[in-house]
Write a protein that holds these residues in place. Structure first.
Motif, PDB file in Angstrom:
ATOM      1  N   PRO A 171       0.812  -1.229   0.000  1.00  0.00           N
ATOM      2  CA  PRO A 171       0.000   0.000   0.000  1.00  0.00           C
ATOM      3  C   PRO A 171       0.844   1.278   0.000  1.00  0.00           C
ATOM      4  N   LYS A 172       2.080   1.182   0.473  1.00  0.00           N
ATOM      5  CA  LYS A 172       2.962   2.350   0.470  1.00  0.00           C
ATOM      6  C   LYS A 172       3.427   2.715  -0.946  1.00  0.00           C
ATOM      7  N   ARG A 173       3.258   1.766  -1.893  1.00  0.00           N
ATOM      8  CA  ARG A 173       3.695   2.004  -3.271  1.00  0.00           C
ATOM      9  C   ARG A 173       2.522   2.152  -4.225  1.00  0.00           C
ATOM     10  N   ALA A 174       1.336   2.439  -3.676  1.00  0.00           N
ATOM     11  CA  ALA A 174       0.123   2.498  -4.501  1.00  0.00           C
ATOM     12  C   ALA A 174       0.237   3.551  -5.597  1.00  0.00           C
ATOM     13  N   GLU A 175       0.720   4.722  -5.269  1.00  0.00           N
ATOM     14  CA  GLU A 175       0.821   5.783  -6.268  1.00  0.00           C
ATOM     15  C   GLU A 175       1.869   5.465  -7.329  1.00  0.00           C
ATOM     16  N   LEU A 176       2.944   4.815  -6.912  1.00  0.00           N
ATOM     17  CA  LEU A 176       3.993   4.437  -7.860  1.00  0.00           C
ATOM     18  C   LEU A 176       3.478   3.420  -8.873  1.00  0.00           C
ATOM     19  N   LEU A 177       2.633   2.495  -8.416  1.00  0.00           N
ATOM     20  CA  LEU A 177       2.144   1.413  -9.272  1.00  0.00           C
ATOM     21  C   LEU A 177       0.977   1.829 -10.164  1.00  0.00           C
ATOM     22  N   LYS A 178       0.163   2.746  -9.691  1.00  0.00           N
ATOM     23  CA  LYS A 178      -1.100   3.050 -10.368  1.00  0.00           C
ATOM     24  C   LYS A 178      -0.875   3.489 -11.811  1.00  0.00           C
ATOM     25  N   GLY A 179      -1.484   2.728 -12.734  1.00  0.00           N
ATOM     26  CA  GLY A 179      -1.450   3.051 -14.144  1.00  0.00           C
ATOM     27  C   GLY A 179      -0.131   2.794 -14.854  1.00  0.00           C
ATOM     28  N   ARG A 180       0.841   2.269 -14.150  1.00  0.00           N
ATOM     29  CA  ARG A 180       2.179   2.130 -14.735  1.00  0.00           C
ATOM     30  C   ARG A 180       2.411   0.709 -15.236  1.00  0.00           C
ATOM     31  N   PRO A 181       2.958   0.538 -16.439  1.00  0.00           N
ATOM     32  CA  PRO A 181       3.294  -0.808 -16.899  1.00  0.00           C
ATOM     33  C   PRO A 181       4.361  -1.424 -16.004  1.00  0.00           C
ATOM     34  N   VAL A 182       4.240  -2.715 -15.780  1.00  0.00           N
ATOM     35  CA  VAL A 182       5.118  -3.422 -14.849  1.00  0.00           C
ATOM     36  C   VAL A 182       5.790  -4.596 -15.552  1.00  0.00           C
ATOM     37  N   LEU A 183       7.078  -4.776 -15.262  1.00  0.00           N
ATOM     38  CA  LEU A 183       7.811  -5.961 -15.702  1.00  0.00           C
ATOM     39  C   LEU A 183       8.209  -6.736 -14.456  1.00  0.00           C
ATOM     40  N   LEU A 184       7.537  -7.869 -14.229  1.00  0.00           N
ATOM     41  CA  LEU A 184       7.811  -8.716 -13.072  1.00  0.00           C
ATOM     42  C   LEU A 184       9.029  -9.590 -13.331  1.00  0.00           C
ATOM     43  N   VAL A 185       9.841  -9.789 -12.292  1.00  0.00           N
ATOM     44  CA  VAL A 185      11.085 -10.550 -12.434  1.00  0.00           C
ATOM     45  C   VAL A 185      11.155 -11.635 -11.375  1.00  0.00           C
ATOM     46  N   ASP A 186      11.533 -12.848 -11.800  1.00  0.00           N
ATOM     47  CA  ASP A 186      11.759 -13.957 -10.871  1.00  0.00           C
ATOM     48  C   ASP A 186      12.919 -14.783 -11.387  1.00  0.00           C
ATOM     49  N   ASP A 187      13.429 -15.675 -10.529  1.00  0.00           N
ATOM     50  CA  ASP A 187      14.577 -16.481 -10.941  1.00  0.00           C
ATOM     51  C   ASP A 187      14.167 -17.635 -11.840  1.00  0.00           C
ATOM     52  N   VAL A 188      13.059 -18.305 -11.530  1.00  0.00           N
ATOM     53  CA  VAL A 188      12.647 -19.479 -12.307  1.00  0.00           C
ATOM     54  C   VAL A 188      11.155 -19.438 -12.583  1.00  0.00           C
ATOM     55  N   LEU A 189      10.772 -19.768 -13.809  1.00  0.00           N
ATOM     56  CA  LEU A 189       9.374 -19.941 -14.179  1.00  0.00           C
ATOM     57  C   LEU A 189       9.135 -21.431 -14.411  1.00  0.00           C
ATOM     58  N   THR A 190       8.216 -21.995 -13.640  1.00  0.00           N
ATOM     59  CA  THR A 190       7.896 -23.427 -13.797  1.00  0.00           C
ATOM     60  C   THR A 190       6.465 -23.567 -14.318  1.00  0.00           C
ATOM     61  N   THR A 191       5.496 -23.466 -13.429  1.00  0.00           N
ATOM     62  CA  THR A 191       4.098 -23.529 -13.863  1.00  0.00           C
ATOM     63  C   THR A 191       3.508 -22.143 -14.104  1.00  0.00           C
ATOM     64  N   GLY A 192       4.172 -21.113 -13.612  1.00  0.00           N
ATOM     65  CA  GLY A 192       3.641 -19.764 -13.718  1.00  0.00           C
ATOM     66  C   GLY A 192       2.789 -19.350 -12.535  1.00  0.00           C
ATOM     67  N   ALA A 193       2.699 -20.204 -11.489  1.00  0.00           N
ATOM     68  CA  ALA A 193       1.841 -19.899 -10.345  1.00  0.00           C
ATOM     69  C   ALA A 193       2.296 -18.643  -9.606  1.00  0.00           C
ATOM     70  N   THR A 194       3.600 -18.479  -9.412  1.00  0.00           N
ATOM     71  CA  THR A 194       4.101 -17.303  -8.699  1.00  0.00           C
ATOM     72  C   THR A 194       3.857 -16.038  -9.503  1.00  0.00           C
ATOM     73  N   PHE A 195       4.153 -16.074 -10.790  1.00  0.00           N
ATOM     74  CA  PHE A 195       3.883 -14.917 -11.638  1.00  0.00           C
ATOM     75  C   PHE A 195       2.386 -14.613 -11.697  1.00  0.00           C
ATOM     76  N   TYR A 196       1.557 -15.644 -11.656  1.00  0.00           N
ATOM     77  CA  TYR A 196       0.104 -15.449 -11.674  1.00  0.00           C
ATOM     78  C   TYR A 196      -0.341 -14.617 -10.476  1.00  0.00           C
TER      79      TYR A 196
END
Length: 237
Positions: free
Chosen positions: A186-211
């Motif tokens: 909630p402290k980053r609500a203004e930063l996130l609002k309306g902004r495109p996001v690129l999520l980053v993780d070390d491994v993609l397996t089923t996609g559950a974490t990214f989901y």
């Protein structure tokens, strides 16, 4: 001074420790044995696809059950040296691997990002963060953001529920385990609002974490969400 330091501490291969020409690199032998992903890939999950195409293609899994995010990519296959690099970063305190991985990931992720894109790591629960002392996804996100010249925010998302290690668990169990475990800070609500996001993780397996991370972004009313993993599991061919 730099020459003296190079003489005392010459650059070493990230994997085997052999001499290399520059910092954060791989020797020729390790490079050949590292499964970098190239060629045609699924536009949403980065899974390698056979053949060639001049348009976006999608794997059977994404066609059958489209992910929440708009597009995605991965840099390495999670096997052989690809798995070795991930585990060295994740369990061996090898932060130098994240420095090398940033430009590698940027080469794949550049088409997914625009000048306003915010790079956001998948979060760790506080308990695991304290035990490990760092979030490997945050290290990768920082390296990727620097390589692309983008802003990044290490705490845009929070993991509010501690979950067990997912390795070895099936797709449905992974999704059940991670349900509602990630929320927007909630402290980053203004930063996130309306902004495109690129999520980053070390491994993609089923996609559950990214989901779950994407769902948290959408709940925070971000712009389009794309994903990028250092490595992803691939089917044997």
């Amino acid at each position: 001074m730099q020459t003296l330091l190079r003489m005392l501490y010459p650059p070493r291969c990230l994997i085997c420790g052999g001499l290399v020409e520059s910092d954060f690199g791989l020797c020729a032998g390790c490079w050949r044995e590292t499964p970098f992903l190239s060629g045609l890939a699924c536009a949403t999950c980065g899974a390698p696809l056979p053949g060639e195409s001049e348009r976006e293609e999608h794997c059977d899994a994404c066609l059958a059950s489209p992910p929440l995010w708009r597009a995605g990519c991965a840099t390495l296959a999670y096997r052989d040296n690809g798995r070795t690099l991930v585990l060295m970063l994740k369990r061996g305190d090898r932060h130098d691997i994240a420095a090398a991985a940033g430009p590698w990931m940027a080469a794949r992720a550049r088409p997914l990002a625009g000048p306003e894109t915010l790079v956001v790591p998948v979060p760790l629960h506080l308990r695991r963060h304290l035990r490990r002392r760092f979030n490997q996804s945050a290290l990768l996100a920082r390296g990727l953001a620097e390589a692309l010249g983008l802003d990044w925010c290490p705490d845009a998302l929070l993991r509010i529920r501690h979950t067990p290690v997912l390795e070895g668990r099936g797709r449905e169990e992974r999704f059940r385990t991670l349900a509602d475990a990630i929320v927007a800070n909630p402290k980053r609500a203004e930063l996130l609002k309306g902004r495109p996001v690129l999520l980053v993780d070390d491994v993609l397996t089923t996609g559950a974490t990214f989901y779950e991370a994407t769902a948290a972004c959408r709940a925070a009313d971000t712009g389009a969400v794309c994903v990028c993993a250092l490595a992803r599991t691939v089917k044997d061919t």
